[in-house]
Write a protein that holds these residues in place. Structure first.
Motif, PDB file in Angstrom:
ATOM      1  N   PRO A 320      24.111  26.068   8.772  1.00 56.20           N
ATOM      2  CA  PRO A 320      22.746  26.571   8.880  1.00 56.20           C
ATOM      3  C   PRO A 320      21.698  25.473   8.838  1.00 56.20           C
ATOM      4  O   PRO A 320      20.604  25.636   9.381  1.00 56.20           O
ATOM      5  N   ARG A 321      22.006  24.349   8.195  1.00 58.38           N
ATOM      6  CA  ARG A 321      21.063  23.226   8.090  1.00 58.38           C
ATOM      7  C   ARG A 321      21.896  21.941   8.015  1.00 58.38           C
ATOM      8  O   ARG A 321      23.070  22.000   7.647  1.00 58.38           O
ATOM      9  N   PRO A 322      21.295  20.790   8.328  1.00 62.87           N
ATOM     10  CA  PRO A 322      22.052  19.548   8.155  1.00 62.87           C
ATOM     11  C   PRO A 322      22.548  19.419   6.711  1.00 62.87           C
ATOM     12  O   PRO A 322      21.828  19.796   5.770  1.00 62.87           O
ATOM     13  N   TYR A 323      23.726  18.949   6.557  1.00 65.33           N
ATOM     14  CA  TYR A 323      24.373  18.720   5.242  1.00 65.33           C
ATOM     15  C   TYR A 323      24.774  20.007   4.530  1.00 65.33           C
ATOM     16  O   TYR A 323      25.200  19.965   3.373  1.00 65.33           O
ATOM     17  N   VAL A 324      24.583  21.163   5.169  1.00 66.01           N
ATOM     18  CA  VAL A 324      24.937  22.436   4.525  1.00 66.01           C
ATOM     19  C   VAL A 324      25.974  23.152   5.388  1.00 66.01           C
ATOM     20  O   VAL A 324      25.720  23.425   6.556  1.00 66.01           O
ATOM     21  N   GLU A 325      27.144  23.429   4.796  1.00 70.81           N
ATOM     22  CA  GLU A 325      28.148  24.231   5.501  1.00 70.81           C
ATOM     23  C   GLU A 325      28.282  25.561   4.775  1.00 70.81           C
ATOM     24  O   GLU A 325      28.487  25.591   3.548  1.00 70.81           O
ATOM     25  N   GLY A 326      28.181  26.631   5.529  1.00 68.25           N
ATOM     26  CA  GLY A 326      28.352  27.966   4.949  1.00 68.25           C
ATOM     27  C   GLY A 326      29.810  28.375   5.094  1.00 68.25           C
ATOM     28  O   GLY A 326      30.278  28.627   6.203  1.00 68.25           O
ATOM     29  N   CYS A 327      30.527  28.430   3.992  1.00 71.27           N
ATOM     30  CA  CYS A 327      31.958  28.753   4.032  1.00 71.27           C
ATOM     31  C   CYS A 327      32.088  30.255   3.770  1.00 71.27           C
ATOM     32  O   CYS A 327      31.996  30.715   2.613  1.00 71.27           O
TER      33      CYS A 327
END
Ligand code: ADE
Length: 423
Positions: A320-327
């Motif tokens: 959703p955003r740089p450096y953020v992974e939605g698992c």
């Protein structure tokens, strides 16, 4: 024979002008290191000494690299992590300072390892390490050169843990200075540096309000203390998880809730791992976390929480955003992992500010000089920088801040050295 170093390996030399501005920005806030640099320029204590350095390639590390260069060393610098390099800084070090730099943000692990091997095959007299990989590679791949290493310095708790394990087996091939053990390192860099830069990186990555959130701090060492303090200051409810009874007790008396991670897993909105250990948050914990829980690591290694297992148990992964992974989990919950489990503060933010790295890197520069001056006279053990050098850094830092302190009167000195002045 040391190898002839190949051309520097950086991502984009055209970024040098921006990098130079960043380095100058850092230098103005690093007066202690600057004073050492000026002395090094005059005295040339490192003349002809081959030095392999490994560190997070930031504007602050640049200030250290040019200090070592000013001392007359023949040096090269590699990144200590594949994704923490500030490419503009790397470019400026090559273009404006003529340094041999091997650091590319986003480099593969294979490239990182090749750079580590370059640092080893440069046949350094001194290794400045951050995390212990250069020292380990030297020991594993170049036993023929180990006796020729005058000594090494180590920046982090994680690297010192490895050196302690070697020392316990009497297997350290050279004297090693644990820079992290200096008071002017861990009391400031670990506490105020990690505390600020970690919260800064979570806020930059997610732009969420910290006030009212439950923040779980894994580990109550100096970095954990700093993160807890800053989270509390921003209005979070802080929970601390620890394995050490003394530190856990301290956290309780500092006003935090203390409990096992099995309990904290269900309560936390944000989890910060800063233990120097492995898989302190794992699959059973992911299984019970809240929807939209955020998990990140501020420790040196990227396995403090089991990032691979989190990815493996996810049905899809979004960005959703740089450096953020939605698992996304099978039951519909999403757990957000920051910076692929790597050091969040050096990836989603810029690492610790220059003012605090000033002291850490002053320790590094003085530790290198100490190893050179005492070459052959130190045992092959893990040691700390002599206390008087550590205290002198504190003195210089205070002076640079324009802060004067008291000194003891003769009567106070007499009292402090007497044994017979009781009631
Ligand atoms: N570790 C933490 N912050 C850092 C910085 N600014 N530079 C180099 N290493 C760091």
């Amino acid at each position: 024979m040391p190898i002839t170093l190949p051309s520097p390996e950086i991502n984009d030399i055209d970024l040098a002008p921006q990098g130079k501005k960043q380095i100058d920005w850092a230098l103005q806030d690093m007066p202690v290191l600057q004073s050492i640099r000026e002395r090094f320029l005059k005295e040339q204590p490192l003349k002809g000494v081959r030095i392999s350095s490994c560190g997070h390639m930031t504007k602050e590390l640049a200030a250290l690299a040019i200090t070592i260069q000013a001392g007359g060393a023949d040096s090269m610098v590699i990144a200590s992590n594949p994704i923490t390099t500030q490419d503009d800084v790397a470019a400026s070090l090559v273009k404006d300072y003529g340094l041999a730099i091997y650091a590319q943000r986003g480099e593969s692990v294979d490239t990182y390892r090749r750079h580590v091997q370059l640092a080893v095959d440069f046949e350094p007299h001194i290794i400045m390490d951050d995390g212990g990989d250069v020292c380990a590679a030297m020991k594993n791949t170049r036993p023929d050169w180990c006796d020729s290493v005058w000594g090494s310095t180590e920046e982090t708790t994680a690297g010192i843990t490895r050196l302690k394990a070697l020392d316990a087996q009497n297997a350290l091939p050279w004297p090693a200075i644990g820079v992290n053990e200096s008071k002017t390192k861990h009391l400031f860099d670990n506490r105020y540096g990690t505390g600020q830069s970690t919260l800064d990186s979570i806020m930059r990555a997610c732009n969420i309000l910290i006030a009212g959130k439950t923040v779980v701090i894994m580990g109550y060492g100096w970095c954990g203390r700093g993160c807890a303090m800053r989270a509390k200051g921003l209005g979070a409810n802080v929970i601390v998880c620890e394995v050490d009874h003394m530190k856990a007790l301290e956290a309780v008396m500092d006003g935090y809730r203390v409990m096992p991670i099995s309990e904290a897993s269900t309560l936390g909105d944000i989890f910060i791992c800063i233990t120097s250990n492995k898989h302190v948050i794992d699959t059973p914990h992911f299984a019970v976390m809240k929807d939209q829980a955020i998990i990140c690591n501020a420790g040196h290694q990227n396995w403090e929480f089991n990032y691979d297992a989190l990815k493996a148990c996810s049905v899809t992964v979004t960005e959703p955003r740089p450096y953020v992974e939605g698992c996304v989990q099978a039951d519909g919950r999403t757990i957000y992992a920051l910076s692929q489990g790597r050091l969040v503060n050096l990836t989603a933010a810029e690492g610790h500010p220059a003012s605090v790295m000033d002291m850490s890197f002053a320790n590094q520069a003085l530790a290198v000089e100490y190893l050179v001056k005492n070459k052959g006279n130190l045992g092959n053990h893990l040691m700390t920088l002599p206390a008087e050098l550590d205290y002198n850094i504190a003195k210089l830092k205070l002076a640079s801040m324009g802060i004067a302190i008291d000194s003891m009167t003769p009567a106070m000195l007499e009292y402090m050295s007497s044994w017979n002045m009781g009631t």
